[in-house]
Design a protein around this motif. Structure first.
Motif, PDB file in Angstrom:
ATOM      1  N   ILE A  84       0.939  -1.181  -0.145  1.00 39.82           N
ATOM      2  CA  ILE A  84      -0.132  -0.002   0.117  1.00 39.82           C
ATOM      3  C   ILE A  84       0.979   1.288   0.004  1.00 39.82           C
ATOM      4  O   ILE A  84       0.733   2.184  -0.911  1.00 39.82           O
ATOM      5  CB  ILE A  84      -0.900   0.164   1.121  1.00 39.82           C
ATOM      6  CG1 ILE A  84      -2.087  -1.172   1.017  1.00 39.82           C
ATOM      7  CG2 ILE A  84      -1.600   1.375   1.447  1.00 39.82           C
ATOM      8  CD1 ILE A  84      -2.805  -1.164   2.286  1.00 39.82           C
ATOM      9  N   ALA A  85       1.800   1.337   0.713  1.00 41.51           N
ATOM     10  CA  ALA A  85       2.700   2.337   0.839  1.00 41.51           C
ATOM     11  C   ALA A  85       3.570   2.774  -0.520  1.00 41.51           C
ATOM     12  O   ALA A  85       3.424   3.722  -0.905  1.00 41.51           O
ATOM     13  CB  ALA A  85       3.763   2.223   1.875  1.00 41.51           C
ATOM     14  N   PHE A  86       4.063   1.670  -1.087  1.00 37.44           N
ATOM     15  CA  PHE A  86       4.664   1.797  -2.561  1.00 37.44           C
ATOM     16  C   PHE A  86       3.746   2.238  -3.512  1.00 37.44           C
ATOM     17  O   PHE A  86       3.990   3.393  -4.224  1.00 37.44           O
ATOM     18  CB  PHE A  86       5.104   0.308  -2.885  1.00 37.44           C
ATOM     19  CG  PHE A  86       5.682   0.338  -4.171  1.00 37.44           C
ATOM     20  CD1 PHE A  86       7.011   1.328  -4.273  1.00 37.44           C
ATOM     21  CD2 PHE A  86       5.178  -0.185  -5.309  1.00 37.44           C
ATOM     22  CE1 PHE A  86       7.664   1.262  -5.607  1.00 37.44           C
ATOM     23  CE2 PHE A  86       6.038  -0.123  -6.432  1.00 37.44           C
ATOM     24  CZ  PHE A  86       7.009   0.598  -6.717  1.00 37.44           C
ATOM     25  N   LEU A  87       2.500   1.540  -3.599  1.00 41.51           N
ATOM     26  CA  LEU A  87       1.729   1.903  -4.579  1.00 41.51           C
ATOM     27  C   LEU A  87       1.066   3.454  -4.321  1.00 41.51           C
ATOM     28  O   LEU A  87       0.892   4.276  -5.527  1.00 41.51           O
ATOM     29  CB  LEU A  87       0.518   0.944  -4.440  1.00 41.51           C
ATOM     30  CG  LEU A  87       0.721  -0.427  -4.992  1.00 41.51           C
ATOM     31  CD1 LEU A  87      -0.447  -1.272  -5.032  1.00 41.51           C
ATOM     32  CD2 LEU A  87       1.461  -0.308  -6.424  1.00 41.51           C
ATOM     33  N   ALA A  88       0.881   3.674  -3.112  1.00 42.16           N
ATOM     34  CA  ALA A  88       0.510   5.058  -3.053  1.00 42.16           C
ATOM     35  C   ALA A  88       1.467   6.234  -3.292  1.00 42.16           C
ATOM     36  O   ALA A  88       1.177   7.249  -3.759  1.00 42.16           O
ATOM     37  CB  ALA A  88       0.020   5.468  -1.376  1.00 42.16           C
ATOM     38  N   GLY A  93       7.596  -7.406 -17.591  1.00 39.24           N
ATOM     39  CA  GLY A  93       7.744  -7.195 -15.918  1.00 39.24           C
ATOM     40  C   GLY A  93       7.333  -5.796 -15.508  1.00 39.24           C
ATOM     41  O   GLY A  93       7.641  -5.109 -16.353  1.00 39.24           O
ATOM     42  N   ARG A  94       6.895  -5.789 -14.432  1.00 34.56           N
ATOM     43  CA  ARG A  94       6.415  -4.316 -13.821  1.00 34.56           C
ATOM     44  C   ARG A  94       7.733  -3.501 -13.603  1.00 34.56           C
ATOM     45  O   ARG A  94       7.653  -2.134 -13.931  1.00 34.56           O
ATOM     46  CB  ARG A  94       5.481  -4.518 -12.500  1.00 34.56           C
ATOM     47  CG  ARG A  94       4.601  -5.677 -12.815  1.00 34.56           C
ATOM     48  CD  ARG A  94       3.653  -5.339 -13.925  1.00 34.56           C
ATOM     49  NE  ARG A  94       2.307  -6.253 -14.097  1.00 34.56           N
ATOM     50  CZ  ARG A  94       1.808  -6.879 -15.042  1.00 34.56           C
ATOM     51  NH1 ARG A  94       1.997  -6.277 -16.132  1.00 34.56           N
ATOM     52  NH2 ARG A  94       0.819  -7.551 -14.755  1.00 34.56           N
ATOM     53  N   ARG A  95       8.602  -4.167 -13.093  1.00 31.31           N
ATOM     54  CA  ARG A  95       9.789  -3.051 -12.222  1.00 31.31           C
ATOM     55  C   ARG A  95      10.754  -2.594 -13.434  1.00 31.31           C
ATOM     56  O   ARG A  95      10.669  -1.271 -13.350  1.00 31.31           O
ATOM     57  CB  ARG A  95      10.568  -3.982 -11.335  1.00 31.31           C
ATOM     58  CG  ARG A  95      11.806  -3.254 -10.805  1.00 31.31           C
ATOM     59  CD  ARG A  95      12.538  -3.886  -9.852  1.00 31.31           C
ATOM     60  NE  ARG A  95      13.460  -4.933 -10.154  1.00 31.31           N
ATOM     61  CZ  ARG A  95      14.000  -5.684  -9.472  1.00 31.31           C
ATOM     62  NH1 ARG A  95      14.244  -5.517  -8.138  1.00 31.31           N
ATOM     63  NH2 ARG A  95      14.575  -6.865  -9.889  1.00 31.31           N
ATOM     64  N   PRO A  96      11.130  -3.386 -14.379  1.00 26.28           N
ATOM     65  CA  PRO A  96      12.026  -2.502 -15.411  1.00 26.28           C
ATOM     66  C   PRO A  96      11.301  -1.435 -15.982  1.00 26.28           C
ATOM     67  O   PRO A  96      11.779  -0.477 -16.538  1.00 26.28           O
ATOM     68  CB  PRO A  96      12.530  -3.520 -16.346  1.00 26.28           C
ATOM     69  CG  PRO A  96      11.385  -4.693 -16.336  1.00 26.28           C
ATOM     70  CD  PRO A  96      11.171  -4.658 -14.676  1.00 26.28           C
ATOM     71  N   ILE A  97       9.969  -1.554 -16.487  1.00 27.56           N
ATOM     72  CA  ILE A  97       9.197  -0.701 -17.171  1.00 27.56           C
ATOM     73  C   ILE A  97       8.783   0.551 -16.430  1.00 27.56           C
ATOM     74  O   ILE A  97       8.754   1.596 -16.590  1.00 27.56           O
ATOM     75  CB  ILE A  97       8.042  -1.346 -17.733  1.00 27.56           C
ATOM     76  CG1 ILE A  97       8.334  -2.673 -18.572  1.00 27.56           C
ATOM     77  CG2 ILE A  97       7.185  -0.291 -18.696  1.00 27.56           C
ATOM     78  CD1 ILE A  97       9.285  -2.313 -19.855  1.00 27.56           C
ATOM     79  N   ALA A 108      11.338   7.505  -5.862  1.00 25.34           N
ATOM     80  CA  ALA A 108      10.628   6.243  -6.430  1.00 25.34           C
ATOM     81  C   ALA A 108      11.709   5.406  -7.396  1.00 25.34           C
ATOM     82  O   ALA A 108      11.146   4.162  -7.102  1.00 25.34           O
ATOM     83  CB  ALA A 108       9.623   6.873  -7.310  1.00 25.34           C
ATOM     84  N   PHE A 109      12.509   6.033  -7.846  1.00 22.21           N
ATOM     85  CA  PHE A 109      13.367   4.955  -8.674  1.00 22.21           C
ATOM     86  C   PHE A 109      14.069   3.858  -7.679  1.00 22.21           C
ATOM     87  O   PHE A 109      14.016   2.504  -7.976  1.00 22.21           O
ATOM     88  CB  PHE A 109      14.446   5.882  -9.212  1.00 22.21           C
ATOM     89  CG  PHE A 109      15.387   5.117 -10.468  1.00 22.21           C
ATOM     90  CD1 PHE A 109      14.782   4.970 -11.680  1.00 22.21           C
ATOM     91  CD2 PHE A 109      16.521   4.399 -10.001  1.00 22.21           C
ATOM     92  CE1 PHE A 109      15.531   4.442 -12.627  1.00 22.21           C
ATOM     93  CE2 PHE A 109      17.389   3.509 -10.759  1.00 22.21           C
ATOM     94  CZ  PHE A 109      16.946   3.519 -12.137  1.00 22.21           C
ATOM     95  N   VAL A 110      14.528   4.391  -6.491  1.00 20.06           N
ATOM     96  CA  VAL A 110      15.228   3.692  -5.619  1.00 20.06           C
ATOM     97  C   VAL A 110      14.365   2.633  -4.811  1.00 20.06           C
ATOM     98  O   VAL A 110      14.533   1.424  -4.834  1.00 20.06           O
ATOM     99  CB  VAL A 110      15.974   4.393  -4.427  1.00 20.06           C
ATOM    100  CG1 VAL A 110      16.690   3.571  -3.259  1.00 20.06           C
ATOM    101  CG2 VAL A 110      16.930   5.270  -5.036  1.00 20.06           C
ATOM    102  N   TRP A 111      13.077   3.164  -4.352  1.00 18.23           N
ATOM    103  CA  TRP A 111      11.998   2.377  -4.106  1.00 18.23           C
ATOM    104  C   TRP A 111      11.637   1.061  -4.923  1.00 18.23           C
ATOM    105  O   TRP A 111      11.324  -0.037  -4.446  1.00 18.23           O
ATOM    106  CB  TRP A 111      10.854   3.142  -3.580  1.00 18.23           C
ATOM    107  CG  TRP A 111      10.001   2.402  -2.459  1.00 18.23           C
ATOM    108  CD1 TRP A 111      10.030   1.130  -2.211  1.00 18.23           C
ATOM    109  CD2 TRP A 111       9.120   3.202  -1.653  1.00 18.23           C
ATOM    110  NE1 TRP A 111       8.803   1.201  -1.090  1.00 18.23           N
ATOM    111  CE2 TRP A 111       8.491   2.253  -0.881  1.00 18.23           C
ATOM    112  CE3 TRP A 111       8.479   4.659  -1.575  1.00 18.23           C
ATOM    113  CZ2 TRP A 111       7.427   2.639   0.079  1.00 18.23           C
ATOM    114  CZ3 TRP A 111       7.675   4.946  -0.593  1.00 18.23           C
ATOM    115  CH2 TRP A 111       6.952   3.837   0.188  1.00 18.23           C
TER     116      TRP A 111
END
Length: 412
Positions: A24-28, A87-91, A191-194
């Protein structure tokens, strides 16, 4: 379900574990990253108008938000398709990089043409977290649980309209609108690091190829599935109504009520109301289910819009400030409640096509919503009548689509 339960997706033979709260924290946060490009610019509208002589060009400062939304809308299909394949992360990381580039060029733009182009690029970058946060939620959750998580994410996300304009006002005390735009680079770095630390959520078996055939197949499945199709259209109408608030609240407070200096306060208060509504959404979903609540909230929105229209017409388009603002707070709260439920209904049948479904949801919601809002924004001058009538018309259309969505089978 306990909050400490962990969720993960198998990626190259390993599983990354996350608590629901960390998700939740990340998506928010990545949602706030997207919203910063809009909310932070609002207090700077007057400076932008003066810097680029927008009044002489017969342009509203809202045009800087419009091109941002267009970029967000157009980028979503691309990021959605690539997110389903790689995948979600690289994009998401690529999108954050594009976001940072757009913010940087916006901050140093020497003329209006460069600024609008950079804002478009900024929106293209912002479309990555917009579309992929919904896909990530679908990777890890489904059904009512997904609706609850998305509601909580949206509630936390609504700290943005409260905090970001205040932060923008604070930055304007020590710098110009350029420094406000430059502040987005700090958020992009976080956001990039997270994102690197958060890991991948798309299971290996759900990755799709980039061949044209599977792409068309996924697109046809999204369009063919009635509950998904009608939910997406419903959300476009309700989003259009909300975008009218985003684009015209400052104009109305300035030109109709002569309260421009208090815009940040009013905008923040509206965000508090929306957050409170969303925080109660989870308990209601647990008790009644998303389909029941989605229809009732749609009906309530239409009723509120009708009351607002009557009040506006009775006052020759200028009801008291508190009548108009109270109406807006209730309408926005209902709109925010509808968002997570509409998304969950649309995404429920799309387990292996979550990226494409989320992309089409975002494209229709943002692109369609921006176009619908522009129609109303252009008619707002010295009254609030266009805003409330627009809400009534769009709300009625959204209600019709929502009824069709909940009456449709989960799969066709």
């Amino acid at each position: 379900m306990a909050r400490t339960r962990r969720y993960g997706a198998a990626v190259n033979g390993s599983t990354t574990q996350r608590t629901e709260r960390s998700v939740i924290a990340f998506l928010a946060f990545i949602g706030i990253l997207m919203a910063f490009g809009v909310d932070a610019a609002l207090p700077a509208f007057d400076e932008l108008s003066e810097s680029f002589d927008l009044e002489a060009r017969n342009l509203s400062p809202a045009i800087t938000g419009t091109v941002y939304f267009v970029g967000m809308a157009l980028g979503q299909v691309v990021y959605g398709v690539l997110g389903d394949r790689f995948g979600r992360r690289p994009i998401l990381l690529i999108g954050i990089g594009v976001y940072a580039l757009g913010a940087l060029v916006s901050a140093i733009a020497p003329n209006l043409e460069v600024l609008l182009a950079a804002r478009f690029v900024w929106g293209l970058g912002a479309s990555a977290p917009t579309v992929l946060r919904m896909a990530i939620a679908r990777d890890l959750f489904d059904g009512d649980r997904m609706a609850r998580v998305v509601s909580t994410v949206a509630a936390v996300f609504l700290l943005g309209p409260i905090i970001v304009p205040i932060a923008g006002e604070g930055i304007l005390l020590v710098g110009s609108w350029r420094l406000v735009f430059g502040a987005a680079l700090v958020l992009a770095s976080i956001a990039f690091v997270w994102t690197l630390r958060f890991g991948e959520t798309l299971a290996d078996e759900h990755r799709r190829t980039l061949r044209f055939g599977p792409f068309v197949e996924a697109l046809e499945a999204v369009v063919r599935t009635s509950s998904t199709r009608w939910s997406i259209l419903s959300m476009a109408f309700f989003t259009g109504s909300f975008f009218v608030w985003l684009g015209s609240a400052q104009v109305i407070l300035d030109q109709v009520y002569d309260r421009d200096s208090q815009f940040t306060i009013f905008f923040g208060l509206s965000g508090v109301g929306m957050a409170i509504a969303l925080m109660s959404n989870g308990r209601l979903i647990d008790r009644f289910g998303i389909r029941y609540l989605a229809v009732r909230a749609s009906v309530a929105f239409v009723v509120v819009a009708a009351i607002g229209t009557i009040a506006a017409v009775a006052a020759d388009g200028v009801p008291s400030l508190w009548v108009w603002f109270g109406w807006a707070c209730v309408a926005n709260a209902l709109n925010m409640i509808l968002g997570p439920m509409s998304s969950a209904i649309a995404m429920e049948p799309m387990g292996d096509k979550a990226g494409m479904a989320s992309a089409l949801l975002g494209l229709t919601q943002l692109g369609g919503g921006a176009i619908l809002a522009a129609i109303v924004d252009a008619r707002i001058d010295a009254t609030v009548t266009p805003m409330v009538v627009g809400a009534l018309v769009y709300g009625a259309a959204g209600l019709g689509c929502m009824v069709l969505a909940v009456r449709s089978p989960v799969t066709d």
